[in-house]
Write an enzyme that holds these catalytic residues in place. Sequence first.
Site, PDB file in Angstrom:
ATOM      1  N   GLU A 196       4.393 -34.182  -1.584  1.00 31.64           N
ATOM      2  CA  GLU A 196       3.211 -33.520  -2.078  1.00 31.64           C
ATOM      3  C   GLU A 196       3.469 -32.787  -3.626  1.00 31.64           C
ATOM      4  O   GLU A 196       4.833 -32.509  -3.724  1.00 31.64           O
ATOM      5  CB  GLU A 196       2.583 -32.322  -1.308  1.00 31.64           C
ATOM      6  CG  GLU A 196       2.004 -33.103   0.056  1.00 31.64           C
ATOM      7  CD  GLU A 196       0.735 -33.867  -0.207  1.00 31.64           C
ATOM      8  OE1 GLU A 196       0.787 -34.984  -0.582  1.00 31.64           O
ATOM      9  OE2 GLU A 196      -0.414 -33.185  -0.074  1.00 31.64           O
ATOM     10  N   SER A 216      -0.542  -0.941  -6.191  1.00 29.74           N
ATOM     11  CA  SER A 216      -0.168  -2.298  -7.215  1.00 29.74           C
ATOM     12  C   SER A 216       0.307  -1.895  -8.155  1.00 29.74           C
ATOM     13  O   SER A 216       0.140  -0.923  -8.822  1.00 29.74           O
ATOM     14  CB  SER A 216      -1.611  -2.894  -7.240  1.00 29.74           C
ATOM     15  OG  SER A 216      -2.122  -3.736  -6.273  1.00 29.74           O
ATOM     16  N   LYS A 257     -14.791  -7.279  -7.401  1.00 31.47           N
ATOM     17  CA  LYS A 257     -14.228  -8.327  -8.271  1.00 31.47           C
ATOM     18  C   LYS A 257     -13.373  -9.042  -7.517  1.00 31.47           C
ATOM     19  O   LYS A 257     -13.466 -10.548  -7.937  1.00 31.47           O
ATOM     20  CB  LYS A 257     -13.115  -7.313  -9.109  1.00 31.47           C
ATOM     21  CG  LYS A 257     -12.266  -8.027 -10.076  1.00 31.47           C
ATOM     22  CD  LYS A 257     -11.559  -7.082 -10.974  1.00 31.47           C
ATOM     23  CE  LYS A 257     -10.966  -7.803 -12.166  1.00 31.47           C
ATOM     24  NZ  LYS A 257      -9.949  -6.820 -13.028  1.00 31.47           N
ATOM     25  N   ASP A 258     -13.006  -8.999  -6.350  1.00 27.88           N
ATOM     26  CA  ASP A 258     -12.129 -10.031  -5.687  1.00 27.88           C
ATOM     27  C   ASP A 258     -13.075 -11.042  -4.975  1.00 27.88           C
ATOM     28  O   ASP A 258     -12.689 -12.061  -5.097  1.00 27.88           O
ATOM     29  CB  ASP A 258     -11.491  -9.192  -4.427  1.00 27.88           C
ATOM     30  CG  ASP A 258     -10.006  -8.542  -4.919  1.00 27.88           C
ATOM     31  OD1 ASP A 258      -9.710  -8.695  -6.163  1.00 27.88           O
ATOM     32  OD2 ASP A 258      -9.290  -7.799  -4.286  1.00 27.88           O
ATOM     33  N   HIS A 296       0.867  -1.156   0.068  1.00 25.90           N
ATOM     34  CA  HIS A 296       0.091  -0.056  -0.209  1.00 25.90           C
ATOM     35  C   HIS A 296       0.771   1.241  -0.030  1.00 25.90           C
ATOM     36  O   HIS A 296       0.326   2.178  -0.102  1.00 25.90           O
ATOM     37  CB  HIS A 296      -1.115  -0.020   1.163  1.00 25.90           C
ATOM     38  CG  HIS A 296      -2.128  -0.933   0.905  1.00 25.90           C
ATOM     39  ND1 HIS A 296      -3.471  -0.980   1.581  1.00 25.90           N
ATOM     40  CD2 HIS A 296      -2.283  -1.882  -0.092  1.00 25.90           C
ATOM     41  CE1 HIS A 296      -4.176  -1.959   1.140  1.00 25.90           C
ATOM     42  NE2 HIS A 296      -3.589  -2.415   0.131  1.00 25.90           N
TER      43      HIS A 296
END
Lengths: 430, 308
Positions: free
Chosen positions: A288, A220, A244-245, A216
């Site tokens: 894994e 971004s 959107k998220d 922040h």
Amino acid sequence: MSGPSTYVPKSAIGKWFEQRLPIGGLIHSSFVVFPNPRNLNYFWTFGAILAFMLVAQIATGVTLAMHYIPDARFAFNSVEHIMRDVNYGWLLRYLHSNGATMFFLAVYIHMLRGLYYGSYKAPREVLWILGVIIFLLMMATAFMGYVLPWGQMSFWGATVITNLFSAIPLVGNYITTWLWGGFSVGDPTLNRFFALHYLLPFMIAGVVVLHIWALHVPGSNNPAGVEPKTSKDTLPFHPYFTIKDTFAVVCFAIFFAWFVFFVPNYFGHADNYNPANPLVTPQEIVPEWYFLPYYAILRSTPNILFIPAKLAGVLAMFGSIAVFAFLPWLDTSKVRSGSYRPVFRVFFWAFVLCGIGLGYLGSQPVTEGTILAGRILLLCYFAFFLIVLPLLGLLETPLQVPASIADAVLGSHGSSTMLKGASAEPSVKG
Amino acid sequence: MKMRMKATAVRAFAATLLAGALLVGVGGIGARAEGLNSEGYLIPQRQDWSFAGVFGHYDRAQLQRGFKVFHDVCSQCHAAKHLTFRELSEPGGPEFTLAQVKALAATYKIEDGPNDSGDMFKRPGKPSDPWPWNFANDEAAKSALGAVPPDMSLLAKARTVQYGFPYFLAEGLPFFEDEEQGPDYIYALIKDGYRNPPKGFKVPSGLYYNAVIQGSGHLIRMPSPLAMIFDNNGKPNNPKFYTDGTPVTPDQVARDVSAFLMWAAEPKLEERKRMGFNVLVFLGVFASLLYFVKKKIWAGVHDISPSA
């Protein structure tokens, strides 16, 4: 999370509280009015997806811990008790075990997005390095979590990985004994792995806060790779990116739910439904899926000069992750986004294929062929970071980078508005 | 002349290639039909199971028949310590009545205690008891049988068939999803695995040849369990073995006990798939609503030039 807030609470109680603890202002400036580049694509939703997965893993994990017994005699049975007798215990456990897979799938997409769009470049180096630290903590957490059911693959996976530390010269064996709390993987190992498996996710959460804080400050990155210049380049976090998220998280949850409810053991290994037995070595010890590329690197590394193969393998394996932290300085290109770097793009996809290839080799039994292929891909892996990225920045001719984000989004139509709007108002960023 | 020779040589070469390809192809198909892989292992084939797929559910009658096989044959040697009597009456399983399960449990003598005078004592079994084993511990089983038989309560999830790359990718996809490799494996092992060893193959005494078993060079300690129900010609020793009138065939018995073991390993499968369908429907509707909300909010931001 950056700079003083302009938030003014509406209610009297809100004002009273805000003067004493300005948490409302923090949330308001970070997740409501925070300006995000308007051109973010859906690859930028994986941050939110990862936050969701971390919360989901902690929530299911804490509940599982209420029923799990970290004792070598009871661990396997207590997991089966969860599966059969605890109300919705099967759901919690399948959510948690498949959740680890989903977490890694999301983090790999998140990292590759950062790599493709050059998100690690100035001024986001610290943000990127915090991400690498989170990734390392995730790997440690996932590894120790896989040991807890105390099945065959848990036990032998733990044996193989902890044995790696014995490759350290002089003190290796002492360190390994210290890690085990004995002379082999056993009850003390299980106990401390449980304690650490419970602790590390909260450390991850702490570093995630730093990660978001560091995000922040500059804001971004975006697909165009140019910084927002005016308020026209950005949109407020709420409602544009909250919705959107949320949409992306729910779509991801559909994918997640498919595996939990219909093929819950797809990513697991059948042998882990056999209780740990120190006297019986499994036919093949396979980690894994998300560790397979590193496992292939570990197994393929030859003797290097005076370094024996085992130590060289351990160094190469840790180096293959550590090298990510140096990306901001290894990539010499001034252009951030891969969209404007035609040659980089080819190498990027070659690197992705190289990672998948290593993963495939990690899942296969060792033969001369897999060792040779592993060595070739290992060289490709490191060559990408240590040769291709430094040289490409100097040799490649990038495409024309758009003048602004609005330009990139709106094309020529936008550039005319941009000319008019350029001097209109300063950035609201900050 | 030279040209003709060349052409003949090319044709001969092509014919050889074609014949070779045919041979390999036919051989490949033959091997596939037989299910033997390159190392002579019998690869278990995918079977149709009622519990496969999104709407999969167990066949009660089949689980009850499978339980009879487990009770009469398997549990003579194998333990099933995660399986409790009460689970046999719970929803999503064989669903015997509670009275049946109580009566069944009471036929077993379970060690309990210590009592007030400090002695261990035997009492009749209760529905909450785990399935009792014929052996006091692993060592007792090993001394009597030569090896510890694997616990059966999780066997169907602890065994698998590896189809290898790239087929395993499909196993995770809708309509191909497959979590039934365990029962496929058990079915193949007991029905098709026991056969005469190839020429020159030495079977040590106390061991048996099995084409399916993994990791022990085709050798298995367990004698064919079907041989306890059928004679050498595949005729059942007791044609009334099943009380529900189902014909007693090797295929049926192997299928039923494999299904039972899948239930024993995954008793919540029906509840899981039912809930999963509801969850997917809910999330699907939720996601579509969010999509339209997102579209509405973002309308005008994408295409029109921004006018802040």
